[in-house]
Design a protein around this motif. Structure first.
Motif, PDB file in Angstrom:
ATOM      1  N   ASP A 143      27.979 -32.061  48.803  1.00  0.00           N
ATOM      2  CA  ASP A 143      26.861 -31.291  49.115  1.00  0.00           C
ATOM      3  C   ASP A 143      26.351 -30.651  47.932  1.00  0.00           C
TER       4      ASP A 143
ATOM      5  N   GLU B 185      32.598 -35.292  53.469  1.00  0.00           N
ATOM      6  CA  GLU B 185      31.780 -35.688  52.643  1.00  0.00           C
ATOM      7  C   GLU B 185      30.676 -34.538  52.508  1.00  0.00           C
ATOM      8  N   VAL B 186      30.262 -33.913  53.716  1.00  0.00           N
ATOM      9  CA  VAL B 186      29.595 -32.691  53.642  1.00  0.00           C
ATOM     10  C   VAL B 186      29.835 -31.648  52.510  1.00  0.00           C
ATOM     11  N   VAL B 187      31.051 -31.234  52.687  1.00  0.00           N
ATOM     12  CA  VAL B 187      31.617 -30.359  51.916  1.00  0.00           C
ATOM     13  C   VAL B 187      31.728 -30.992  50.519  1.00  0.00           C
TER      14      VAL B 187
ATOM     15  N   ALA C  61      33.027 -34.744  57.796  1.00  0.00           N
ATOM     16  CA  ALA C  61      33.066 -33.320  57.297  1.00  0.00           C
ATOM     17  C   ALA C  61      33.427 -33.320  55.760  1.00  0.00           C
TER      18      ALA C  61
END
Lengths: 481, 590
Positions: B203, B198-200, B196
């Motif tokens: 991105d 990393e995604v935020v 999570a």
């Protein structure tokens, strides 16, 4: 069967299914339930004009009312499938109603609906149901057993399993046709040629058909991830998820292809952006950021340039333009608008993010598992996402969306193939996987997580946690579709 | 698919189907072919189309009643029923089987309950997609899908895709390096746990560019949450229903124009810019056609702001946009007002006012498109606004309006002359004067009204209208001449009366002319009046008495001694006709 009878039978099944569906989510005094019950009873009364009992039966893949098979019509596919699944999950062959139901109080009919719904969770559903009918004093309803099934003359030759296989095959074809179509459009645009929409439209209509026929299969397709052709598979996934969400939200059949086209073309503008930027592994600089943020605008321009009727293009421009605008109108492209996002724009906004954050990318090698993604999105309901549509989306995908990879307490690895309704969707039906010894996985069977051990009564398998399929190199659609 | 008639199938056909049934299908298909041909030639509502449609319908009705659903198989150049050919395409003529085959239709089934609209709709689809062009926007199959005829089923193959398009899902590469993880790989699991975040954090790409608190990422897993959070309330279900209904019933044109404003500031090529502008023009037209004048006005004003601002990056874009702002109101676009303006009445005053504001942006050439709308049945406020708009446009350039004056529609020309009458200037005066010679009396009257409202310097030019066959025009002339009594008018009237060319059998015409003469003239008219009143020459015309009466009136108006002397003479004349005329005129005059 006359046209009038056919229509009456269809009405019966529609009102019956709507009644049990609404009984799952609403209280007795809910207006929708009250209205639906009224409709149901009206249809019942009409049927009782000719008969002294009403008999529903599900047999050999067909649905019967008063021993008359419900004739196939494209518009009924979704209803027929739902009814099939509903009866199958309850191990129920049929139901019979006597004329006494006409005098039954509203509460009694609703109690019947709720009892029928709850049957699904029982070990021996039929016995339990019969017992409940007795306990509740429902003298006007009884279960129809196997021996009562209609004569063999009416039994269709097609096995339901064959039908499922055919639909899976059709779904697989659809996905590749969609991929071929979107690639062709993008290639033509890149080489400054005119691109028509005949193929994309046709494939989107086929997907809409599939959604109406068998939503779980189509949702399984949306789990496809392709690292190399991300933009294309992403576009198809967004189209699929959008059609499914639109359908769940109540959009008419006619509106679904328009929504699907919006999904398919929402990232068409990426053909204008350099591959170096799109696939840059490192951090983007300001200029690159600015450029990538223009892709919704480029999508609009590319859609305008498509060889299609003005009306069609005009109807599919706005949602791609809006797909990076959040529910609270932040996001991009920057506009001065004060009006809320369009309905399709809000749908795209949800489906686009869901597919994006559950996909591994060159700049983000790990991604959310589906249930993590939904949890993350739920935290942004009302700011990033339309809260109502997001709820519909979550209800549609379930706690463990189809394609979720699960770690079980038995040490097994499993993929969710149907999130079902058992125990609030916490115990889906799964495909069990095992390593194939060649760096991959193979299917070793299917299981129902609601299944209990006969002796201890405990569940046979429990979920430990969800994982991301791409982490294991698993393409869920390979095992699901 | 049935390939043709084998021995077995022939036998089967002989057993199961009658020759009569086959004949019925052939007749039906043949009428269908004729109907399809007619649909390609005539408009749908043409009597020929309607007749052939009825023939198809009645034959189908009979067939469906007698034999049940009709299933027709499709092959490349023929249609089959139960394996027997019921239609063979003629390559020289319009083909029926081939377009169906081309789009992949395997069979068509006409079911009991089929309605006329379904057959008609199907024929229209055949006509629209019978011939397919390169890069088409749809085909027979997509059109049939959209139409969703309840009693017309079909099956179609995926003829648009080559064999080999469908592959195995394993062809897709899940990750960059085909990463495989083992279930016991703790490091991998730890990494997953941070997904999570990393995604935020990572991105940076647009599609997941969603800022937020990383800590609210993967820790919130749906399965751990309270399920009631995503349960839909009754209110939400209603809200959803409303949203769906709104989406399916309304256009979102206003949002579209918001989009255009942004798009036009985006980087494009001149060709793209041109394409976008063309598209916008069409949208603008549709907006006007829907009566959404406010949206169109807002957009136009924002477009003009853009044009005047420095937001246009490319130098070539500004002149293109400038030209567009003029072209956006071409005849085609403005033509939509023909449908929409007649629908506006006094309940739509606000919209009519916005229309007025919108019209400020019209070029004078817009008159050509707007003027014919005056022939429509418009509400009073709409007509008034439209006339004012045309007038204000004509003020900028009179030529478009002038050209329309040659149109044959009397009612239109009359209204345009009315508008013209409110435009000051020498040019309009001359045009109006020309219009006083128009073949239509109504137009002449309107022109005369307009001119008489202006000034008195056109008496000579307008004077011929004194003899106009239209009474209303003559009356207006009498009034006009009376108002401007002077020697010039006197002379003109005198000359007119002397020539005795008053052809009209209108008593008032003669009396009024004499009366005006009396008011305008001086002593010089006395001989003429004396002659008119007292002369006993050989004039037996029917208006002799009237002329005497007229002369009396004129003399009474003169109020001179000389005039009174003549009147005295007349009163005592030996001739009864003179005395009688005198008495009558005197009585009337009083």
């Amino acid at each position: 069967m006359t046209q009038g009878t056919r229509s009456l039978h269809e009405d019966f099944f529609r009102t019956f299914y709507r009644l049990v569906y609404l009984a799952k989510i609403h209280q007795d005094n809910n207006q929708l339930i009250v209205e639906c019950l009224d409709d149901f009873m009206q249809v019942m009364r009409r049927l009782f004009l000719d008969d002294d009992q009403i008999k529903i039966q599900i047999s050999h893949g067909s649905i019967y009312l008063q021993d008359e098979k419900l004739p196939y019509r494209r518009e009924l596919e979704s209803l027929i499938n739902n009814l099939h699944q509903y009866f199958e999950k309850r191990n129920l062959q049929g139901l019979r109603f006597s004329t006494v139901i006409q005098d039954a109080p509203v509460e009694e009919i609703l109690a019947f609906s709720r009892t029928l719904n709850n049957t699904e969770q029982e070990e021996v559903p039929l016995n339990w149901l019969v017992e409940q009918f007795e306990n509740l004093g429902l003298v006007w309803a009884e279960v129809v057993y196997e021996e009562d099934t209609p004569s063999t003359e009416q039994i269709p030759e097609t096995d339901p399993q064959d039908q499922v296989q055919k639909r899976k095959e059709k779904a697989r074809q659809c996905y590749f046709y969609a991929l071929d179509s979107i690639k062709e459009v993008a290639e033509k645009i890149s080489s400054a040629k005119k691109a028509g929409v005949r193929k994309p439209l046709r494939v989107i209509q086929n997907i809409a058909n599939l959604v109406l026929e068998d939503e779980p299969i189509v949702l399984g397709l949306s789990t496809i991830r392709d690292f190399d052709d991300y933009t294309f598979t992403h576009s198809i996934n967004v189209a699929i998820l959008s059609i499914c969400l639109g359908h769940r939200a109540g959009l008419s059949r006619e509106s679904l292809p328009r929504l699907g086209m919006c999904g398919l073309f929402h990232d068409l503008g990426k053909v204008n952006i350099s591959v170096d930027i799109l696939k840059k592994p490192g951090e983007l600089n300001k200029r690159e950021h600015e450029e990538i943020e223009k892709h919704p605008l480029y999508s609009v321009i590319q859609i305008i340039k498509l060889q299609a009727a003005h009306d069609l293009k005009a109807k599919i421009l706005l949602p791609p333009f809006e797909h990076h605008l959040k529910y609270d109108l932040s996001g991009y492209p920057k506009t001065t608008r004060k009006k809320p996002l369009s309905f399709f724009g809000r749908i795209l906004n949800i489906t686009d993010v869901f597919d994006a954050i559950t996909s591994p990318r060159v700049y983000r090698h790990l991604s959310f598992s589906p249930d993590q993604a939904l949890g993350w999105m739920l935290g942004r309901a009302g700011t990033d996402f339309d809260p109502v549509l997001l709820k519909v989306f979550i209800n549609m995908l379930g706690i463990y969306p189809i394609g979720s990879l699960l770690e079980l307490d038995t040490g097994e690895l499993a993929l969710v193939m149907d999130n079902g309704e058992k125990l609030d969707g916490t115990r889906p039906i799964i495909v069990l996987l095992t390593a194939d010894g060649q760096n991959g996985y193979k299917k070793i069977g299917e299981a129902d997580l609601a299944e209990r051990d006969a002796q201890s009564g405990a569940f046979r398998r429990n979920i430990v946690k969800s994982l991301h399929p791409s982490t294991f190199g698993i393409q869920p659609a390979e095992f699901l579709c | 698919m049935v390939q043709g008639r084998t021995k077995e199938s022939i036998a089967s056909f002989a057993e199961g189907q009658t020759a009569k049934e086959l004949q019925a299908v052939k007749a039906l298909v043949s009428s269908f072919v004729i109907a399809a041909k007619n649909y390609a030639i005539y408009p749908e509502n043409h009597v020929t189309c309607q007749n052939t449609l009825q023939t198809v319908m009645s034959r189908l009705d009979i067939f469906l009643k007698n034999y049940g659903d009709l299933k027709i198989d499709v092959e490349k150049d023929r249609l089959l029923f139960e394996g027997a050919t019921v239609h063979q395409d003629d390559p020289e003529r319009e083909r029926l089987a081939f377009p169906l085959f081309r789009d992949g239709i395997q069979w068509l089934e006409f079911q009991e309950g089929l309605e006329l609209r379904e057959i008609s709709g199907f024929l229209k689809i055949l006509n629209q997609y019978g011939r397919l062009y390169e890069e088409a926007e749809g085909d027979l199959v997509t059109a049939l899908w959209e139409s969703d005829f309840p009693h017309l089923r079909y099956a179609a193959t995926d003829v648009l895709w080559k064999a080999g398009t469908v592959k195995d899902f394993s062809a897709f590469k899940v990750t960059e390096d085909e990463q495989q993880a083992t279930f016991d790989d703790e490091a991998e699991q730890a990494e997953l746990h941070d997904t999570a975040k990393e995604v935020v954090d990572d991105d940076q790409q647009a599609e997941a560019h969603r800022p937020g608190d990383p800590s609210t990422g993967a820790d919130i897993i749906l399965s751990t949450m309270d399920r009631t959070i995503w349960q839909l309330t009754q209110e939400e279900l209603r809200e959803l229903e409303e949203l769906v209904a709104e989406e399916e019933s309304q256009s979102r044109t206003d949002d579209m124009f918001d989009l255009w404003t942004v798009i036009l500031q985006t980087r494009n090529t001149p060709e793209e810019y041109e394409t976008i502008l063309e598209f916008i023009k069409e949208e603008f037209k549709n907006t006007l056609a829907q009566g959404e004048f406010r949206i169109a006005l807002d957009f136009l004003e924002s477009l003009q702001k853009t044009y005047q601002s420095d937001k246009i990056e490319k130098s070539w874009a500004r002149p293109m946009l400038g030209r567009f702002l003029i072209d956006i109101f071409d005849v085609q676009v403005l033509g939509v007002f023909q449908q929409i303006l007649p629908t506006l009445d006094k309940l739509h005053i606000d919209r009519i006012k916005v229309f007025r504001r919108l019209a400020h942006h019209f070029p004078p050439a817009a008159i050509t498109a707007l003027a014919p709308i005056l022939l429509e049945k418009l509400s009073a406020p709409a007509e008034r606004q439209l006339m004012e708009i045309i007038g204000s446009l004509a003020l900028k350039d009179i030529h478009p309006l002038k050209q329309l004056l040659d149109r044959p529609e009397e009612a239109l020309v009359k209204k345009l002359v009315y508008i013209l009458g409110h435009i000051k200037g020498e040019k309009t005066k001359l045009i109006l004067l020309k219009m006083t010679r128009h073949t239509s009396g109504l137009v002449r009257l309107e022109a005369l009204k307009a001119l008489t409202r202006r000034d008195a310097k056109m008496i000579k030019e307008l004077f011929p209208l004194i003899n106009d066959p239209i009474l209303a025009i003559r009356r207006l002339m009498w009034k006009y001449l009376e108002q401007h009594k002077n020697d010039e008018i006197g002379n003109l009237i005198l000359s007119y009366l002397e020539q005795k060319k008053i052809r009209r059998k209108d008593d008032q015409q003669i009396l009024n002319c004499y009366k005006i003469l009396g008011r305008c003239s001086s002593r010089s008219t006395i001989p003429f009046l004396r002659e008119s009143l007292l002369s006993q020459g050989w004039d037996f015309s029917s208006n002799r008495s009237l002329r005497r009466q007229g002369a009396v009136v004129a003399l009474l108006e003169l109020h001179t001694e000389e005039a009174e002397e003549i009147l005295k003479k007349a009163s005592k004349s030996l001739f009864p006709s003179v005395r009688s005329a005198y008495q009558k005129a005197l009585k009337d005059h009083r």
